[in-house]
Scaffold this active site. Structure first.
Site: not given
Ligand code: FAD
Length: 473
Positions: A57, A121, A189, A278-280, A328, A452
């Site tokens: 952003k 972890g 994608g 193409v996804g995550r 997020a 408005h």
């Molecule tokens: P993550 O944010 O992936 O965090 C996981 C954390 O766990 C990481 O810090 C990682 O280091 C840690 N981790 C992993 N394995 C281990 C382990 N074994 N031990 C310790 N730590 C570990 N979403 C929105 O809602 N709005 C948006 O505008 C948006 N824009 C995006 C733009 C881009 C370019 C991308 C790639 C994604 C975007 N997203 C957006 C998606 C959003 O970033 C994710 O849905 C969100 O970050 C997921 O949160 P999470 O906490 O599940 O995982």
């Protein structure tokens, strides 16, 4: 061995929010996170803060300014000569925003007395987490936990047999840190990330071509809006190719060649960089799931029930590593709900009322069901549409190409879906989410006074149109 009430694995928007809420509820909480920033320093905030929502952003905003200066200011009678783009300053601004926000999470941990454990972890048992720390001489820490929340997130998926090389064939993380503006950019994608980052680099001057495998553009979006978005993005200069198969992507001496097949046969395009969006894929492979018998489905997601409980007692999983939208705010809300349930409270997530946003311009946002979904469910519904060309504020902003659509139940008039393609849709969608949370009818919105001149008047007009009484259309 250190004892905790809760150990959270992962410090992204799912994990860090869960940890803070657990601590607020009086639980002794640790959050283990393996994240490192570009300088190799431990960082909190996960993908969202470091390489996702926030940096994208920041660049989005910068690219808007550059585009407006080049293309729109002259319509306002503002002339600029000799416009220059300093990409390193733009990137520094983005990095400063990230640093400020990730540092803020560390402060919140201190304030709420969450212990931040920097390292990787893994589960050793359902109530036992082992951490390999980040220090030069890595230590192994053993943590006992009454409850474990897994929030390990996701990473970009690669195309089969076409690995990322970090330079020419890249993922979204690399596309947030280009050193130069690619003259030609290929994006594989046409999903949320591909369109957002494709638009950023297109606005900054890259000739951008987006490849969409399907013949349907934005398949999960209400198709009336999807078609409007497609038309608008093409008008803005994005080339969007549909209904095709990528055959190969090869790095040559000076460019990358994308070979693909479409209805006209085999084609090829040379570009400087290819963003593969193409996804995550969920990060479930390094937590010793098999060792402890944690159930993972075929696509790599940790299996959970509606309360985010896994098959192991006291072990929960949230965010991108489990089913549901990879967003997020979904991850954070799951984190809060799990913390509250551990504390004995009642908390649920309603996926149906999660808002979605695609940060193109104008913005695309929606909540609830699309017309296509309601048709498939055989639900009888009424439709109200208002085109932004009839909205004074959108016209003043030079962004009047979109529309707002409201779908309501034919019998009860309860709002079933709201779809917006308009300026600031990411903010306006909140009104629709609140309305749907309170089971509002389209009539409720139609009787709500909107200021408005605002773009929000288009929501009012669309609500009036459900009953065929829009004033300005
Ligand atoms: P993550 O944010 O992936 O965090 C996981 C954390 O766990 C990481 O810090 C990682 O280091 C840690 N981790 C992993 N394995 C281990 C382990 N074994 N031990 C310790 N730590 C570990 N979403 C929105 O809602 N709005 C948006 O505008 C948006 N824009 C995006 C733009 C881009 C370019 C991308 C790639 C994604 C975007 N997203 C957006 C998606 C959003 O970033 C994710 O849905 C969100 O970050 C997921 O949160 P999470 O906490 O599940 O995982």
């Amino acid at each position: 061995m250190v004892d905790y009430d809760v150990v959270v694995i992962g410090g992204g928007p799912g994990g860090y929010v869960a940890a803070i809420r657990c601590a607020q509820l009086g639980m002794n909480t640790a959050c283990v996170d393996a994240g490192l920033n570009a300088k190799g320093e431990p960082t909190l905030g996960g993908v969202c803060l470091n390489v996702g929502c926030i940096p994208s952003k920041a660049l989005l905003d910068s690219s808007h300014h550059f585009y407006a200066l080049n293309h729109e200011f002259k319509n306002h009678g503002i002339a600029c000569d000799n416009i220059k783009l300093d990409l390193s300053t733009m990137m520094k601004r983005k990095n400063d925003i990230v640093t400020s926000l990730t540092g803020g999470i560390a402060m919140l941990f201190l304030k709420n007395k969450v212990t931040w454990i920097k390292g990787h972890g893994r589960l050793v048992a359902h109530n036992h987490v082992e951490v390999e720390t980040h220090e030069k001489k890595a230590k192994i820490l053993e943590l006992n936990a009454k409850h474990v929340i897994i929030a390990t997130g996701s990473t970009p998926a690669e195309l089969e047999s076409i690995p990322f090389d970090g330079d020419s064939i890249i993922d979204s993380t690399s596309a947030l840190s280009f050193k130069n503006i690619p003259k030609r950019l290929g994006v594989i994608g046409a999903g949320v990330v591909g369109l957002e980052l494709g638009s950023v680099w297109s606005r900054l001057g890259s000739k951008t071509t987006v490849f969409n495998r399907s013949d349907t553009f934005l398949r999960t979006v209400d198709q009336e809006l999807a078609q409007s978005v497609l038309h608008e993005l093409k008008t803005q200069g994005l080339e969007i190719k549909m209904d095709l198969k990528i055959n190969s992507i090869k790095k040559m001496a000076k460019h990358v060649t994308i070979k693909y097949s479409d209805k006209d046969g085999e084609q090829s395009l040379s570009v400087d960089k290819v963003l593969v969006a193409v996804g995550r894929k969920p990060n479930s492979d390094h937590i010793n799931a098999e060792g402890v018998g944690l159930h993972i489905n075929q696509r790599g997601f940790i299996e959970v029930d509606e309360y985010c409980r896994t098959n192991l007692p006291g072990v929960y999983a949230i965010g991108d590593v489990v089913r549901g939208p990879m967003l997020a705010h979904k991850a954070s809300e799951e984190g809060i709900a799990v913390a509250e349930r551990i504390a004995g409270q009642i908390a649920m997530i309603d996926f149906y009322r999660i808002p979605w946003v695609v940060y193109i311009w104008p913005e695309l946002a929606w909540v609830g069901r699309t017309s296509e979904q309601l048709d498939a469910l055989n639900t009888q519904y009424n439709t109200g549409v208002f085109h932004l060309r009839g909205n004074g504020r959108a016209l003043s902003m030079g962004a009047s190409s979109g529309l707002i659509k409201i779908l309501s139940d034919a019998k009860t008039d309860e709002i079933l879906g709201v779809h917006m393609f308009c300026p600031n849709a990411s903010e306006l969608i909140g009104e629709a989410v609140v309305a749907m949370e309170f089971h509002a009818s389209a009539e409720d919105l139609a009787r709500t006074i909107h200021a408005h001149p605002t773009v929000s008047e288009a929501i009012h007009e669309a609500a009036l149109d459900v009953d065929n009484r829009s004033i300005h259309q």
